[in-house]
Write an enzyme that holds these catalytic residues in place. Structure first.
Site, PDB file in Angstrom:
ATOM      1  CD1 TRP A 230      52.535  59.230  49.107  1.00  0.00           C
ATOM      2  CD2 TRP A 230      51.868  57.314  50.219  1.00  0.00           C
ATOM      3  NE1 TRP A 230      51.499  58.565  48.288  1.00  0.00           N
ATOM      4  CE2 TRP A 230      51.028  57.452  48.811  1.00  0.00           C
ATOM      5  CE3 TRP A 230      51.373  56.446  51.091  1.00  0.00           C
ATOM      6  CZ2 TRP A 230      50.116  56.395  48.476  1.00  0.00           C
ATOM      7  CZ3 TRP A 230      50.716  55.150  50.574  1.00  0.00           C
ATOM      8  CH2 TRP A 230      49.938  55.443  49.208  1.00  0.00           C
TER       9      TRP A 230
ATOM     10  CB  SER B  20      44.573  63.687  37.208  1.00  0.00           C
ATOM     11  OG  SER B  20      44.799  63.228  38.353  1.00  0.00           O
ATOM     12  CB  ALA B  21      46.928  58.683  38.099  1.00  0.00           C
TER      13      ALA B  21
ATOM     14  CE  LYS C 283      40.334  54.792  42.315  1.00  0.00           C
ATOM     15  NZ  LYS C 283      40.249  53.484  42.952  1.00  0.00           N
TER      16      LYS C 283
ATOM     17  CD  GLU D 193      52.049  63.505  33.480  1.00  0.00           C
ATOM     18  OE1 GLU D 193      52.722  63.863  34.458  1.00  0.00           O
ATOM     19  OE2 GLU D 193      50.864  62.847  33.551  1.00  0.00           O
TER      20      GLU D 193
END
Ligand code: G6P
Ligand code: MG
Length: 216
Positions: A26, A115-116, A118, A170
């Site tokens: 990022w 999990s978010a 992919k 988490e």
């Protein structure tokens, strides 16, 4: 918790430290767009989907992009991230994780991934934990991102567990909120100063065992 039926694990920052790879990818993108992106900024992206992360990043840089441009930027970030994780191996599994998973197996407590990402299946394969989980719910199978509870509800459903007898691990604020919204017992992996609203906190999985959960 008198009856522990199932455990749900987030991946990034709980099982493995991929946050640093996300951050680097990022940051490079932000720099290319002409602004900086700090580690503090990165905290806001933890647990957040790829598309939503990009929106936050662009908001920080006060940059506006069309939907088509956003698609290209998200793909560019992901390409770098996939390259970074391609060399991962089991040495990057966080301390205490293997022992705790083994203890759950010994105690016949099923566990799932929630999990978010992919990229979760690929990461699990790299670190040789793909077959260890009884179920996998990831960014490919959910419609609503954390803090929506969908990812953990699906995980519990796949394991046939009652939500109130599930424990979530988490490291992200959005994930803690998702676990609480699912009606589950949530263990925050990290500092209570940064993560709000969890039922218990650990800094490493080495501090965790089944007895500690059952005592609650
Ligand atoms: C996890 C990470 C986030 C990441 C998201 C999507 O929740 O904590 O930082 O943005 O997964 O990951 P993906 O691999 O699909 O881009
Ligand atoms: Mg995480």
């Amino acid at each position: 918790m008198s009856k522990l039926e199932a455990v749900l694990f987030d991946l990034d920052g709980v099982i493995v430290d991929t946050a640093k790879h996300h951050y680097r990818a990022w940051k490079e993108l932000a720099n290319e767009l002409g602004f900086d992106f700090t580690e503090e900024d990165n905290e806001r992206l933890k647990g957040v989907s790829r598309v939503e992360s990009l929106n936050i990043l662009l908001e920080i840089g006060q940059v506006e992009k069309t939907e088509k441009e956003k698609e290209e930027l998200a793909a560019r970030k992901n390409q770098r991230y996939v390259e970074a994780i391609s060399t991962m191996d089991e040495s990057e599994i966080l301390p205490g994780v293997i022992d705790f998973l083994q203890e759950l197996k010994n105690e016949n407590v099923p566990f799932a991934l929630g999990s978010a990402s992919k990229n979760a299946p690929a990461i699990l394969k790299h670190i040789k934990l793909f077959d260890a989980f009884d179920a996998i719910v990831d960014g490919n199978s959910i419609a609503k991102a954390k803090p929506d509870p969908e990812v953990f509800l699906q995980g519990a459903d796949k394991l046939g567990a009652n939500y109130e007898n599930c424990v979530v691990f988490e490291d992200a604020q959005s994930g803690i909120e998702a676990g609480k919204a699912a009606g589950m017992y949530v263990v925050g992996v990290g500092s209570a100063d940064v993560l709000k609203g969890a039922d218990d906190y650990i800094t490493h999985m080495t501090e965790m065992n089944v007895e500690r959960i059952r005592r609650k």
